[in-house]
Design a protein around this motif. Structure first.
Motif, PDB file in Angstrom:
ATOM      1  N   LEU A   9      53.205  34.012  44.275  1.00  0.00           N
ATOM      2  CA  LEU A   9      53.563  32.761  44.284  1.00  0.00           C
ATOM      3  C   LEU A   9      53.667  32.530  42.915  1.00  0.00           C
ATOM      4  O   LEU A   9      53.474  32.775  40.893  1.00  0.00           O
ATOM      5  N   ASP A  10      54.875  31.480  42.254  1.00  0.00           N
ATOM      6  CA  ASP A  10      55.237  31.686  41.347  1.00  0.00           C
ATOM      7  C   ASP A  10      54.779  30.003  41.177  1.00  0.00           C
ATOM      8  O   ASP A  10      54.081  29.182  42.303  1.00  0.00           O
ATOM      9  N   ARG A  11      54.315  29.473  40.120  1.00  0.00           N
ATOM     10  CA  ARG A  11      53.127  27.653  40.039  1.00  0.00           C
ATOM     11  C   ARG A  11      53.536  26.652  41.181  1.00  0.00           C
ATOM     12  O   ARG A  11      52.893  26.251  41.299  1.00  0.00           O
ATOM     13  N   PHE A  18      49.789  24.499  48.143  1.00  0.00           N
ATOM     14  CA  PHE A  18      47.672  24.191  47.853  1.00  0.00           C
ATOM     15  C   PHE A  18      48.002  22.692  48.412  1.00  0.00           C
ATOM     16  O   PHE A  18      47.130  21.810  49.114  1.00  0.00           O
ATOM     17  N   GLN A  19      49.059  22.207  48.654  1.00  0.00           N
ATOM     18  CA  GLN A  19      49.646  20.939  48.921  1.00  0.00           C
ATOM     19  C   GLN A  19      49.577  21.072  50.432  1.00  0.00           C
ATOM     20  O   GLN A  19      48.776  20.199  51.038  1.00  0.00           O
ATOM     21  N   TRP A  41      43.161  37.400  44.345  1.00  0.00           N
ATOM     22  CA  TRP A  41      43.731  35.955  44.863  1.00  0.00           C
ATOM     23  C   TRP A  41      44.616  34.978  43.965  1.00  0.00           C
ATOM     24  O   TRP A  41      45.472  34.846  43.871  1.00  0.00           O
ATOM     25  N   ASP A  42      44.177  35.221  42.647  1.00  0.00           N
ATOM     26  CA  ASP A  42      44.426  34.645  41.597  1.00  0.00           C
ATOM     27  C   ASP A  42      45.825  35.476  40.603  1.00  0.00           C
ATOM     28  O   ASP A  42      46.556  34.570  40.222  1.00  0.00           O
ATOM     29  N   LYS A  43      45.964  36.696  41.491  1.00  0.00           N
ATOM     30  CA  LYS A  43      47.183  37.635  40.901  1.00  0.00           C
ATOM     31  C   LYS A  43      47.937  36.771  41.363  1.00  0.00           C
ATOM     32  O   LYS A  43      49.560  36.675  41.404  1.00  0.00           O
ATOM     33  N   THR A  44      47.749  36.591  42.954  1.00  0.00           N
ATOM     34  CA  THR A  44      48.903  35.722  43.996  1.00  0.00           C
ATOM     35  C   THR A  44      49.588  34.076  43.306  1.00  0.00           C
ATOM     36  O   THR A  44      50.500  34.028  43.523  1.00  0.00           O
ATOM     37  N   PHE A  45      48.175  33.729  43.050  1.00  0.00           N
ATOM     38  CA  PHE A  45      48.700  31.993  42.606  1.00  0.00           C
ATOM     39  C   PHE A  45      48.637  32.295  41.071  1.00  0.00           C
ATOM     40  O   PHE A  45      49.401  30.874  40.313  1.00  0.00           O
ATOM     41  N   GLY A  46      48.672  32.971  39.544  1.00  0.00           N
ATOM     42  CA  GLY A  46      48.717  33.241  38.408  1.00  0.00           C
ATOM     43  C   GLY A  46      48.131  32.336  38.184  1.00  0.00           C
ATOM     44  O   GLY A  46      48.208  31.857  36.203  1.00  0.00           O
ATOM     45  N   ASP A  47      46.921  31.807  38.341  1.00  0.00           N
ATOM     46  CA  ASP A  47      46.405  30.856  37.943  1.00  0.00           C
ATOM     47  C   ASP A  47      44.893  30.324  38.463  1.00  0.00           C
ATOM     48  O   ASP A  47      44.737  29.745  39.543  1.00  0.00           O
TER      49      ASP A  47
END
Length: 86
Positions: A9-11, A18-19, A41-47
């Motif tokens: 996902l992009d940011r 998350f919301q 999972w950090d790869k999926t969310f990028g953060d």
């Protein structure tokens, strides 16, 4: 949610997801299916921080079920082929 973690996902998308989890927390049940371990999972969310917050939301008072690494779809296909050949 099926195939969670399949797409990165992009940011903006990660924040929207998350919301959604935050709004559903302690109000509605949410089922998440994934082949990805939490460590990826950090790869999926990028953060990493956002990833930790999402994992925190969806694992709070949850039941984790690990079904193994074999795809049930693949297993069903194999069983169907075996039955058809018999």
């Amino acid at each position: 949610m099926d195939e969670f973690g399949y797409l990165n996902l992009d940011r903006k998308g990660a924040k929207l997801l998350f919301q959604i989890f935050t709004e559903r927390e302690e109000r509605k049940a949410t089922a998440v299916a994934t082949n990805s371990p939490f460590t990826e999972w950090d790869k999926t969310f990028g953060d990493a921080r956002l990833c930790a917050a999402i994992a925190d939301r969806i694992t709070f008072r949850c039941t984790l079920m690990q079904t193994g690494t074999e795809s049930y779809r693949y297993q069903t296909t194999q069983e169907s082929l075996f039955t058809a050949q018999s």
